[in-house]
Design a protein around this motif. Structure first.
Motif, mmCIF file in Angstrom:
data_model
loop_
_atom_site.group_PDB
_atom_site.id
_atom_site.type_symbol
_atom_site.label_atom_id
_atom_site.label_comp_id
_atom_site.label_asym_id
_atom_site.label_seq_id
_atom_site.Cartn_x
_atom_site.Cartn_y
_atom_site.Cartn_z
ATOM 1 N N UNK A 122 0.830 -1.206 0.000
ATOM 2 C CA UNK A 122 0.000 0.000 0.000
ATOM 3 C C UNK A 122 0.866 1.257 0.000
ATOM 4 N N UNK A 123 1.934 1.262 0.802
ATOM 5 C CA UNK A 123 2.792 2.448 0.841
ATOM 6 C C UNK A 123 3.518 2.598 -0.502
ATOM 7 N N UNK A 124 3.941 1.451 -1.084
ATOM 8 C CA UNK A 124 4.562 1.494 -2.408
ATOM 9 C C UNK A 124 3.624 2.103 -3.435
ATOM 10 N N UNK A 125 2.374 1.658 -3.413
ATOM 11 C CA UNK A 125 1.399 2.194 -4.366
ATOM 12 C C UNK A 125 1.151 3.677 -4.124
ATOM 13 N N UNK A 126 1.131 4.081 -2.842
ATOM 14 C CA UNK A 126 0.922 5.499 -2.521
ATOM 15 C C UNK A 126 2.089 6.330 -3.048
ATOM 16 N N UNK A 127 3.324 5.796 -2.864
ATOM 17 C CA UNK A 127 4.510 6.499 -3.392
ATOM 18 C C UNK A 127 4.430 6.618 -4.912
ATOM 19 N N UNK A 128 4.030 5.529 -5.544
ATOM 20 C CA UNK A 128 3.889 5.546 -7.003
ATOM 21 C C UNK A 128 2.886 6.623 -7.419
ATOM 22 N N UNK A 129 1.785 6.651 -6.688
ATOM 23 C CA UNK A 129 0.717 7.591 -7.031
ATOM 24 C C UNK A 129 1.189 9.041 -6.961
ATOM 25 N N UNK A 130 1.978 9.386 -5.933
ATOM 26 C CA UNK A 130 2.381 10.802 -5.837
ATOM 27 C C UNK A 130 3.651 11.099 -6.636
ATOM 28 N N UNK A 131 4.468 10.073 -6.955
ATOM 29 C CA UNK A 131 5.730 10.357 -7.636
ATOM 30 C C UNK A 131 5.630 10.201 -9.146
ATOM 31 N N UNK A 132 5.088 9.070 -9.582
ATOM 32 C CA UNK A 132 5.175 8.742 -11.006
ATOM 33 C C UNK A 132 3.860 8.897 -11.761
ATOM 34 N N UNK A 133 2.741 8.725 -11.044
ATOM 35 C CA UNK A 133 1.466 8.771 -11.754
ATOM 36 C C UNK A 133 1.142 10.206 -12.168
ATOM 37 N N UNK A 134 0.667 10.355 -13.383
ATOM 38 C CA UNK A 134 0.226 11.662 -13.833
ATOM 39 C C UNK A 134 -1.063 12.037 -13.125
ATOM 40 N N UNK A 135 -1.467 13.283 -13.248
ATOM 41 C CA UNK A 135 -2.614 13.740 -12.480
ATOM 42 C C UNK A 135 -3.881 12.972 -12.882
ATOM 43 N N UNK A 136 -4.050 12.778 -14.164
ATOM 44 C CA UNK A 136 -5.236 12.079 -14.643
ATOM 45 C C UNK A 136 -5.272 10.640 -14.167
ATOM 46 N N UNK A 137 -4.104 9.963 -14.242
ATOM 47 C CA UNK A 137 -4.024 8.573 -13.821
ATOM 48 C C UNK A 137 -4.284 8.441 -12.332
ATOM 49 N N UNK A 138 -3.776 9.422 -11.562
ATOM 50 C CA UNK A 138 -3.978 9.371 -10.115
ATOM 51 C C UNK A 138 -5.465 9.466 -9.770
ATOM 52 N N UNK A 139 -6.160 10.302 -10.526
ATOM 53 C CA UNK A 139 -7.603 10.476 -10.289
ATOM 54 C C UNK A 139 -8.366 9.167 -10.504
ATOM 55 N N UNK A 140 -7.828 8.299 -11.358
ATOM 56 C CA UNK A 140 -8.471 7.003 -11.592
ATOM 57 C C UNK A 140 -7.990 5.987 -10.560
ATOM 58 N N UNK A 141 -6.672 5.991 -10.311
ATOM 59 C CA UNK A 141 -6.060 4.987 -9.446
ATOM 60 C C UNK A 141 -6.679 4.978 -8.043
ATOM 61 N N UNK A 142 -6.877 6.177 -7.506
ATOM 62 C CA UNK A 142 -7.354 6.265 -6.128
ATOM 63 C C UNK A 142 -8.724 5.604 -5.943
#
Lengths: 331, 301
Positions: A122-142
């Motif tokens: 979960x922490x890895x995914x959270x790091x991915x979300x704030x570091x590598x995911x683009x804004x649009x992708x983050x809006x879907x991922x969450x």
């Protein structure tokens, strides 16, 4: 007049949630205190109650020695109370044993396994979300990851019972199809969204100027994330850990369905375990009201309540205060 | 040095990306397996027929009815309590800070209490204390009516479990209502209660709706709180009064997969029941997301 009435009513309804907390305390603990139903045993038990059912359990142990010969009925009650710290859980037998240690061990074992799998993911995914995911992708991922928290626990338990258990037993070739690892995987599925959401929020809430300072000094995006944002968000991530732990520790249906429910003290993670919560779920329907067994199950519930209550209180107060201090100090 | 930094960056990307991928894959796998394997048995008849042959055949109609009744009764009790508590926290509590802190702490704590503890509380408080108390007064022949598990006590227990969901959602909506609305209403001479009734509540309706839907989604899937407060293994009749027991979708999944006489024979039924349960909770959550989306959009305008 109606003005005053409205404010009184609203205030008293708002008090309900607080009252419920108090009532849970009172009633779960009240039922945990031994009592009896039958009239015949009542006298014997009440007599005994004044002598040995007091605050200290050590007193009860001493009294058993003298009481044993005279009252067989009450002997059983006292012995079982004294044996709460025993290593055997055999509530239904000629001489019932109510040792809680294997249940505690079972709860900790399966919870630890669950959190060991869920926390890094979960922490890895959270790091991915704030570091590598683009804004649009983050809006879907969450929302997608949070969809996991919409699964009822009985569904995850079912999935563990059927699919995960088969996968684990064919992969590791284990003796017991349902074991602590299967339960741990299932618990990990439930707590991943909780840890992810809280950790992601914690990482997001780090003030922009901190990460911008790091980037301005020439650090790369990932260096900023790992060496600046992650350390700054430690209290929030710790809170995520505590909340995940509390949730996994109190989870009932999943462990009831997927862990095999044998009360052992074994270190082997591929053996079945019986947790505190699953014990209540499995046995409460079959006990006699007012029985020692009944009281012990309520005692387990009270312990669960106190444990999760403290975890939440720590996550709420201690962590939030640290977080505030940190930012006020650095701002 | 530069090269090393670059490679470490790739490594981190790979590891964290893998974490994300694993979680999403688990989600998709679960959904796919349940949909595919449950889909075969998912028929109109399955939804509308009674269980047959010791629950190894037939449908799940009584379990659906029981679940619907449970969440309806739960909402009737839980939604007003949650809404009023939220109104208190946003509109009234500025004056007494300590009481508000107590309520806030209680709500947060309540949200973290394990659901099985709610079940114990329901048994100890509703059934043994209130129910038995009523029976002592009402029934003279010593026959248990209220002092045993039934749908009323199960719904009340579930209401307490889901109240925090309603409170949090409604509170968020109330805080989003612009302060100008309140100021305008008060400036026109309306009292506080009039402002709440005529201005705040109508504007909070979407939030109350979202909270209700989310609470129902939660309540429909929870099993632990009703285990010993009212759910039944099998009933030949649908519940007709508040003191009746009921069947429940989640509990049905539990007993079919762990206590059934022939677990393998009912595999299809199990998957189909899980599919129904998932469809109910997911569609409710989805509707809540949609309502919330339009609410936010409206708030921005």
């Amino acid at each position: 007049m109606s003005e005053y009435l409205a404010s009184i009513i609203i205030k008293s309804v708002a008090f309900v949630s607080f009252a419920v907390i108090l009532l849970i305390f009172v009633f779960v603990f009240k039922e945990a205190i031994p009592q009896s139903t039958g009239d015949g045993t009542k006298v014997a038990q009440e007599e005994l109650q004044s002598e040995s059912y007091g605050d200290d359990i050590s007193g009860a142990v001493d009294n058993t020695v003298t009481e044993v010969k005279t009252k067989h009925e009450s002997e059983e009650g006292v012995q079982s109370i004294a044996n709460l710290t025993g290593t055997e859980w055999q509530p239904v037998s000629l001489k019932p044993k109510f040792g809680l240690l294997p249940l505690f061990w079972g709860s900790f074992k399966v919870t630890l396994l669950g959190i060991l799998m869920a926390f890094p993911l979960a922490v890895g995914a959270a790091l991915y979300s704030i570091t590598f995911a683009g804004r649009g992708f983050r809006e879907i991922l969450k929302p997608v990851i949070e969809l996991l928290s919409g699964f009822p626990s009985v569904v995850i338990g079912f999935f563990a019972l059927t699919t995960v258990a088969s996968a684990v037993s064919s992969f590791f070739g284990v003796t017991y199809r349902l074991n602590a690892v299967v339960g741990g995987i299932a618990l990990a599925i439930t707590i991943v969204p909780i840890i992810f959401t809280v950790a992601e929020d914690a990482l997001q809430s780090i003030p922009k100027h901190i990460s911008e300072a790091s980037l301005a000094l020439g650090a790369t995006k990932w260096q900023t994330a790992v060496f600046v944002i992650l350390p700054a968000a430690t209290p929030g991530i710790f809170a995520a850990f505590l909340l995940g732990f509390g949730r996994a520790f109190g989870e009932t249906m999943i462990v009831l369905m997927a862990t095999g429910n044998a009360a052992t003290m074994s270190l082997n993670i591929f053996e079945p375990v019986r947790t505190l919560s699953a014990t209540i779920g499995a046995e409460m329907a079959e006990v006699v009201f007012g029985d020692t067994h009944y009281s012990v199950l309520f005692l387990i519930g009270a312990l669960l309540f106190v444990f999760t209550f403290s975890l939440n209180a720590i996550a709420e107060f201690w962590v939030r205060k640290r977080l505030l201090k940190k930012f006020q100090g650095s701002a | 040095m530069k090269q090393k930094t670059k490679w470490l960056g790739y490594l981190l990307f790979g590891v964290t990306g893998l974490c994300t991928l694993l979680i999403v894959a688990a989600l998709i796998y679960m959904l796919a397996e349940i949909t595919v394997r449950g889909g075969h048995f998912f028929t109109w008849e399955f939804l509308t027929a009674n269980p047959e042959q010791g629950m190894t055949a037939g449908g799940i109609f009584p379990a659906i009815v029981g679940t619907v009744l449970l969440v309806l009764l739960m909402s009737i009790v839980g939604v007003p309590i949650g809404t009023i508590t939220a109104i208190y926290m946003v509109e009234y509590a500025k004056n007494d800070f300590i009481f508000m802190k107590l309520v806030r702490f209680a709500v947060n704590t309540l949200a973290g209490v394990p659901s099985i503890v709610f079940g114990l509380f329901g048994l100890g408080f509703f059934i043994q204390f209130i129910g038995s108390g009523i029976d002592k007064v009402v029934s003279t022949d010593g026959h248990l009516v209220w002092g045993q598990p039934n749908i009323l006590w199960a719904s009340l227990t579930m209401a307490l479990l889901t109240v925090p969901v309603v409170i949090v959602t409604v509170e968020e909506t109330l805080r989003a209502i612009p302060n100008e609305y309140r100021a305008a209403s008060l400036a026109l001479g309306a009292t506080k209660w009039q402002t709440i009734r005529k201005i705040i509540l109508p504007n909070a309706v979407p939030g109350i709706l979202t909270g209700t839907i989310l609470a129902i989604g939660r309540g429909a899937g929870e099993v632990a709180p009703i285990l010993f407060t009212g759910v039944a293994y099998f009933l030949p009749h649908l519940p007709s009064k508040l003191s009746d027991q009921f069947m429940n979708l989640g509990y049905h999944v539990y007993i079919l997969s762990t206590q059934s006489t022939d677990v393998e024979a009912t595999k299809g039924l199990q998957y189909a029941t899980v599919l129904v349960l998932l469809m109910v909770t997911f569609s409710l959550n989805f509707i809540a997301v949609i309502v919330r989306y339009f609410m936010r959009k409206k708030a921005i305008q």
